[in-house]
Design an enzyme around this catalytic site. Structure first.
Site, PDB file in Angstrom:
ATOM      1  N   HIS A 256      45.125  36.508  34.106  1.00  0.00           N
ATOM      2  CA  HIS A 256      43.888  35.885  34.681  1.00  0.00           C
ATOM      3  C   HIS A 256      44.543  35.089  36.069  1.00  0.00           C
ATOM      4  O   HIS A 256      43.574  34.804  36.776  1.00  0.00           O
ATOM      5  CB  HIS A 256      43.080  34.848  33.848  1.00  0.00           C
ATOM      6  CG  HIS A 256      41.846  34.559  34.476  1.00  0.00           C
ATOM      7  ND1 HIS A 256      40.597  35.693  34.729  1.00  0.00           N
ATOM      8  CD2 HIS A 256      41.137  33.486  34.769  1.00  0.00           C
ATOM      9  CE1 HIS A 256      39.612  35.174  35.285  1.00  0.00           C
ATOM     10  NE2 HIS A 256      39.883  33.686  35.599  1.00  0.00           N
TER      11      HIS A 256
ATOM     12  N   ASP B 215      43.900  40.986  31.610  1.00  0.00           N
ATOM     13  CA  ASP B 215      43.063  39.849  31.524  1.00  0.00           C
ATOM     14  C   ASP B 215      42.193  39.291  30.437  1.00  0.00           C
ATOM     15  O   ASP B 215      41.127  40.040  30.152  1.00  0.00           O
ATOM     16  CB  ASP B 215      42.280  39.715  32.781  1.00  0.00           C
ATOM     17  CG  ASP B 215      41.702  38.348  33.378  1.00  0.00           C
ATOM     18  OD1 ASP B 215      41.588  37.639  32.502  1.00  0.00           O
ATOM     19  OD2 ASP B 215      41.358  38.353  34.626  1.00  0.00           O
TER      20      ASP B 215
ATOM     21  N   SER C 285      37.663  34.061  40.120  1.00  0.00           N
ATOM     22  CA  SER C 285      36.931  34.042  38.708  1.00  0.00           C
ATOM     23  C   SER C 285      35.427  33.467  38.891  1.00  0.00           C
ATOM     24  O   SER C 285      34.614  34.233  39.272  1.00  0.00           O
ATOM     25  CB  SER C 285      37.762  32.714  37.915  1.00  0.00           C
ATOM     26  OG  SER C 285      37.491  32.721  36.435  1.00  0.00           O
TER      27      SER C 285
END
Length: 194
Positions: A180, A149, A100
């Site tokens: 995610h 996501d 991320s």
């Protein structure tokens, strides 16, 4: 920078960059799956957003502070090079692994430095900068993304792969169906790719 280094018995070094709200310990366990013999360097982002560590500031969800990203990319890369000297590991055997927010700054390093790492594993990344001239890149890159996501739309992963491929990177994209979150299956896929 706050960090932790675990010396391994092999020649590979993983550089782990956490997601928003994480820390330098969060991703170290991935090394057990991907290569238990590798050195492990976990680094904590220096920016706080509502008390949660990050590697660079953002203006809103999905909107990066590009000036801050550029400055912190340079700072992080310098720290990694200094760590290689301090802990005596070979940058030619270094694999950056980001999730991320950590994947985004890892991608930014690829956007700024040619062949900075032996490989890059980017879990749920976005395109870090647009209208940016990328250096030629022979680095192997693994992108793990979610086709559903909500935080990193699949178009971001597709565009990032395209931009890196255009400058010579060898890009493999792995698709998950779990939103995610970082899953064991994508970590195992990264291991098999590596």
């Amino acid at each position: 920078m706050e960090h932790i280094f675990h010396k391994g018995t092999g020649t590979r070094t993983f550089i782990f960059l956490h997601g928003t709200g994480g820390n330098e310990h969060d991703l170290l366990g991935l090394g057990d799956i991907m290569d238990p013999t590798a050195n492990r360097l976990g680094i904590r982002g220096e920016v706080l957003e509502n008390g949660m560590p990050r590697f660079f500031r953002r203006l809103a969800e999905g909107v990066f502070d590009e000036a801050d990203l550029r400055a912190r990319t340079a700072s992080l890369y310098t720290f990694i090079l200094e760590s290689a000297k301090r802990y005596d590991f070979d940058m030619e055997q270094a694999v950056v692994v980001g999730y991320s927010n950590g994947a985004n700054i890892a991608a930014s390093m690829l956007f700024h430095y040619s062949d900075a790492f032996a490989a890059a594993i980017l879990h749920h990344p976005m395109v870090p900068l647009r209208n940016h001239v990328l250096p030629q890149q022979a680095t192997r890159v693994f992108i793990a993304a979610g086709d559903n996501d909500p935080l990193c739309p699949k178009e971001e992963a597709i565009e990032l792969a395209s931009l890196l491929t255009a400058v010579g990177a060898q890009v493999t994209t792995h698709w998950e169906h779990n939103g995610h979150q970082l899953t064991r299956s994508e970590v195992e896929a990264a291991r098999d790719w590596l």
